[in-house]
Design an enzyme around this catalytic site. Structure first.
Site, PDB file in Angstrom:
ATOM      1  N   HIS A 179       0.955  -1.163  -0.041  1.00  0.00           N
ATOM      2  CA  HIS A 179      -0.003  -0.133  -0.176  1.00  0.00           C
ATOM      3  C   HIS A 179       0.667   1.232   0.019  1.00  0.00           C
ATOM      4  O   HIS A 179       0.259   2.412   0.271  1.00  0.00           O
ATOM      5  CB  HIS A 179      -0.986   0.112   1.214  1.00  0.00           C
ATOM      6  CG  HIS A 179      -2.120  -0.959   1.186  1.00  0.00           C
ATOM      7  ND1 HIS A 179      -2.358  -1.673   2.169  1.00  0.00           N
ATOM      8  CD2 HIS A 179      -2.797  -1.385  -0.017  1.00  0.00           C
ATOM      9  CE1 HIS A 179      -3.432  -2.536   2.138  1.00  0.00           C
ATOM     10  NE2 HIS A 179      -3.625  -2.440   0.751  1.00  0.00           N
ATOM     11  N   ARG A 240      -8.101 -12.330   4.851  1.00  0.00           N
ATOM     12  CA  ARG A 240      -6.773 -12.681   5.242  1.00  0.00           C
ATOM     13  C   ARG A 240      -6.833 -12.507   6.842  1.00  0.00           C
ATOM     14  O   ARG A 240      -7.346 -11.681   7.464  1.00  0.00           O
ATOM     15  CB  ARG A 240      -5.752 -11.722   4.635  1.00  0.00           C
ATOM     16  CG  ARG A 240      -5.625 -11.886   3.157  1.00  0.00           C
ATOM     17  CD  ARG A 240      -4.356 -10.763   2.739  1.00  0.00           C
ATOM     18  NE  ARG A 240      -4.590 -10.581   1.396  1.00  0.00           N
ATOM     19  CZ  ARG A 240      -4.478  -9.416   0.820  1.00  0.00           C
ATOM     20  NH1 ARG A 240      -4.096  -8.538   1.540  1.00  0.00           N
ATOM     21  NH2 ARG A 240      -4.465  -9.257  -0.403  1.00  0.00           N
ATOM     22  N   MET A 283     -17.274  -5.147   4.794  1.00  0.00           N
ATOM     23  CA  MET A 283     -17.749  -4.320   6.250  1.00  0.00           C
ATOM     24  C   MET A 283     -19.189  -3.715   6.109  1.00  0.00           C
ATOM     25  O   MET A 283     -19.946  -3.791   7.313  1.00  0.00           O
ATOM     26  CB  MET A 283     -16.618  -3.278   6.589  1.00  0.00           C
ATOM     27  CG  MET A 283     -16.891  -2.593   7.961  1.00  0.00           C
ATOM     28  SD  MET A 283     -16.689  -3.630   9.267  1.00  0.00           S
ATOM     29  CE  MET A 283     -15.078  -3.921   9.266  1.00  0.00           C
ATOM     30  N   GLY A 330     -11.287   1.932   1.579  1.00  0.00           N
ATOM     31  CA  GLY A 330     -12.811   1.945   1.407  1.00  0.00           C
ATOM     32  C   GLY A 330     -13.282   2.198   2.963  1.00  0.00           C
ATOM     33  O   GLY A 330     -14.431   2.554   3.002  1.00  0.00           O
ATOM     34  N   ILE A 331     -12.937   1.255   3.815  1.00  0.00           N
ATOM     35  CA  ILE A 331     -13.329   1.149   5.049  1.00  0.00           C
ATOM     36  C   ILE A 331     -12.896   2.370   5.879  1.00  0.00           C
ATOM     37  O   ILE A 331     -13.642   3.255   6.431  1.00  0.00           O
ATOM     38  CB  ILE A 331     -12.987  -0.153   5.850  1.00  0.00           C
ATOM     39  CG1 ILE A 331     -13.509  -1.514   5.287  1.00  0.00           C
ATOM     40  CG2 ILE A 331     -13.434  -0.193   7.363  1.00  0.00           C
ATOM     41  CD1 ILE A 331     -12.816  -2.752   5.849  1.00  0.00           C
ATOM     42  N   ASN A 334     -15.204   5.126   4.708  1.00  0.00           N
ATOM     43  CA  ASN A 334     -16.596   5.403   4.934  1.00  0.00           C
ATOM     44  C   ASN A 334     -17.230   4.829   6.098  1.00  0.00           C
ATOM     45  O   ASN A 334     -18.542   4.923   6.016  1.00  0.00           O
ATOM     46  CB  ASN A 334     -17.074   4.422   3.591  1.00  0.00           C
ATOM     47  CG  ASN A 334     -16.567   5.158   2.197  1.00  0.00           C
ATOM     48  OD1 ASN A 334     -16.960   6.238   1.963  1.00  0.00           O
ATOM     49  ND2 ASN A 334     -15.901   4.375   1.585  1.00  0.00           N
TER      50      ASN A 334
END
Length: 404
Positions: A179, A240, A283, A330-331, A334
């Site tokens: 990342h 994971r 999520m 994304g988590i 948001n």
């Protein structure tokens, strides 16, 4: 439309997909974005968005080569094909060979291939994307932007495993981190939003999506991170497991007769939020189920948030002070509930949540904590833009001849 060559084509080639975007590095605007997905399957399709609504084109059973032809046709139809000055590729693993993004030539392609054992699911696909784009855009320079490069500033005390040193000397077994392109973008952007100097900043960043990791960034350089030799290590993720007892491999072999491949598949594809909840790796789905009283969904979210907070607390020890905690992905961008739980767990570091700002995903500066609190903020990541920036910078420094 202005057809003066000035735009960057960004490619992220996966095992069954090709994500793409055309970005103008001067305006930093994406002119078109899309994905060719389910490649090699009956339902292959090209989904894209320009200035108008989303569009979908069936590709039948297209492979990567046919998908790239379809993308090239689309760019020509949108009068973008002739505006390109270079192509930037996301490459997951650069090992210790690459500390920065680089123009692609034969030696670079060989070095990427040499890292395939470190990222067998990603690097072959990334290399395939490079090979195909060279075929159809032979006149354009190509640039590789590595997920691992940002983390190459980590000290040995952070990246070495306490196993026989010969494994590092002989096979480069160490923590690499991933990342990195996202972290470079959000760390710089967070400093801009907070009005602090990036080169004199101390940040924790958490990239939370289906894959999750965290990093400590000191004065603009990564000093520790959670993902390791592979993206399996570290935080609880979508499918994971993150950290666990390595002897689980022998336990599952003894108790269930599982092979190394069986357990590796379970830990990578059947664990994390999916494994704990037995419901979903998403999520959003789990939060909805948890709100309706699903106890396993509640448990999965609780484990996810606790392990994240505990890990961030540990990473903080790599920094002399803490200017901010950045949530992204994304988590991270948001889920106000996940951020709330993590911030509450980190009270020992001086965090106090601003409930209203958190519900709004941050105030004008993205901040979700109260005045006087240690700062936490939300920053929307943009890896494609970072790839376009690097590509434009390298091409502007290089001769105009193709670099392969």
């Amino acid at each position: 439309m202005n057809t003066t060559p000035s735009n960057i084509l960004v490619i992220n080639c996966g095992s069954s997909s090709i994500k793409f975007a055309v970005i103008n590095p001067a305006s930093e605007q994406a002119l078109i974005t899309g994905i060719a997905e389910r490649l090699g399957e009956a339902g292959a399709q090209l989904v894209w968005r320009g200035s108008q609504q989303k569009n979908t084109t069936a590709l039948e059973t297209a492979d990567h080569d046919l998908a790239m032809q379809a993308i090239l046709t689309l760019l020509a139809e949108q009068q973008l094909a002739d505006t390109l000055i270079a192509i930037g590729h996301r490459v997951v693993h650069g090992g210790e060979a690459f500390t920065h993004s680089t123009l692609i030539n034969k030696a670079v392609k060989q070095a990427i291939a040499d890292c395939q054992s470190l990222a067998p699911l990603h690097n072959p696909a990334n290399l395939l994307g490079i090979t195909i784009t060279e075929k159809y855009f032979s006149q354009l320079p190509q640039v590789a932007v590595f997920d691992t490069a940002f983390h190459q500033t980590m000290p040995a005390k952070a990246y070495l495993y306490a196993i026989p040193y010969r494994f590092y000397k002989e096979k480069s077994v160490r923590r690499y981190g991933f990342h990195g392109t996202s972290y470079r973008y959000v760390a710089e952007t967070a400093c801009q939003q907070l009005g602090i100097d990036y080169q004199h900043s101390q940040l924790l960043c958490a990239h939370l999506g289906n894959g999750c990791s965290a990093v400590a960034v000191s004065n603009g350089q990564a000093v520790d991170t959670t993902m390791g030799l592979t993206p399996l290590e570290g935080l609880v993720m979508g499918t994971r497991s993150g950290n666990l007892d390595p002897n689980l491999f022998s336990f599952l072999a003894d108790e269930y007769g599982y092979s190394l491949e069986d357990t590796s598949r379970i830990l990578n594809k059947e664990s994390g939020l999916l494994g704990l909840s037995e419901l979903s790796n998403d999520m959003r789905t789990l939060e909805e189920a948890a709100n309706q009283g699903n106890q396993q969904a509640q448990l999965a979210i609780s484990v996810f948030c606790y392990q994240l907070a505990k890990t961030l607390g540990g990473l903080a020890t790599a920094l002399p002070r803490l200017d901010g905690l950045v949530f992204t992905g994304g988590i991270g961008e948001n889920s106000s509930f996940v951020r709330q739980q993590v911030i509450k767990q980190l009270a020992i570091l001086g965090f106090t949540l601003d409930e209203q700002a958190n519900q709004q995903h941050g105030n004008k500066q993205g901040v979700i904590t109260q005045p006087g609190s240690t700062c936490a903020l939300v920053v929307k990541t943009d890896e494609e833009l970072m790839i376009a920036r690097d590509t434009a910078s390298l091409v502007n420094q290089a001769p105009a001849t193709p670099n392969h």
